[in-house]
Design an enzyme around this catalytic site. Structure first.
Site, PDB file in Angstrom:
ATOM      1  N   MET A  89       0.977  -1.221  -0.175  1.00 48.75           N
ATOM      2  CA  MET A  89      -0.071  -0.027  -0.211  1.00 48.75           C
ATOM      3  C   MET A  89       0.842   1.161  -0.052  1.00 48.75           C
ATOM      4  SD  MET A  89      -2.654  -1.407  -0.388  1.00 48.75           S
ATOM      5  CE  MET A  89      -4.116  -0.119  -0.227  1.00 48.75           C
ATOM      6  N   HIS A 108      -3.285  -4.958 -10.377  1.00 50.27           N
ATOM      7  CA  HIS A 108      -4.559  -4.133 -10.059  1.00 50.27           C
ATOM      8  C   HIS A 108      -5.860  -4.720 -10.502  1.00 50.27           C
ATOM      9  CE1 HIS A 108      -6.185  -0.290  -9.308  1.00 50.27           C
ATOM     10  NE2 HIS A 108      -7.119  -0.271 -10.092  1.00 50.27           N
TER      11      HIS A 108
END
Ligand code: GRF
Length: 201
Positions: A89, A108
């Site tokens: 992250m 993604h």
């Protein structure tokens, strides 16, 4: 070829990659997990899979460059050739991007360039699109932006909920990310500017 997976949370992609490598068929070793979150479940998964863990917390370093230099030390001492980001992250900075140019992959959970960011599945669902999907791409200095390696669609059907869509996306990710790594390991990804040519998949 030695791989480091970078992850901050659950680690279901880490587990899928570890499983695919264990089964054979990918010419690579999963040598290291780089994690920035001591509470992440992925650490337990790595210990179970007997993969070395480098826990490097951002708050332990004054500047991002120092944090990345510490990560690079771990990458170097483990002779890492490929970085695989799977739910890490953080945006990578100059140090890592410079050292591992065209050797960093990301997955993604949407069809880029649509629905960039940390909530790609929910954003696609809320938008009401009929088709979303999964993208594997090389990482560059912008978020969810680098050259696309593989993409596959997932249909959002009338009776899908956000939860059922999440299941579909994750199932696809777990098949798809090992495939992209296999192609990289076999030298079958050729960069042509922004375009990635996949040689006889
Ligand atoms: C995945 O959906 C991936 O596409 C995104 O972060 C999520 C990580 O999930 N980048 P997990 O930690 O691998 O379960």
């Amino acid at each position: 070829m030695n791989i480091a997976v970078f992850a901050s949370g659950n680690g279901s992609n880490f587990a899928a990659i570890a499983g695919a490598i264990k089964k054979g068929g990918i010419r690579a070793r999963l040598s290291l997990l780089v994690c920035d979150n001591p509470a992440a479940f992925v650490i337990k998964r790595a210990r179970k899979a007997k993969v070395k863990v480098a826990l490097v917390k951002r708050e332990d370093f004054p500047a991002k460059a120092d944090f990345e230099k510490e990560i690079i030390k771990h990458l170097k001492s483990n002779h890492i050739d490929l970085i695989v980001m799977a739910g890490f992250m953080r945006m990578l900075g100059k140090e890592l991007l410079k050292g591992y140019k065209n050797r960093i992959l990301n997955i993604h959970p949407a069809l880029l360039p649509s629905f960039k960011g940390a909530s790609g599945i929910k954003d696609a669902f809320d938008y009401g699109v009929k088709v979303t999907g999964v993208t594997v791409h090389f990482v560059d200095e912008l978020m969810d932006h680098g050259p696309v390696i593989l993409q596959a669609p997932v249909e959002i059907e009338e009776n899908d909920t956000l939860a059922s869509l999440e299941v579909k996306i994750h199932q696809l990710e777990h098949r798809f990310y090992p495939l992209a790594i296999k192609l990289f390991a076999e030298g079958k990804l050729k960069m042509q500017g922004r375009r990635v040519k996949v040689l006889n998949p």
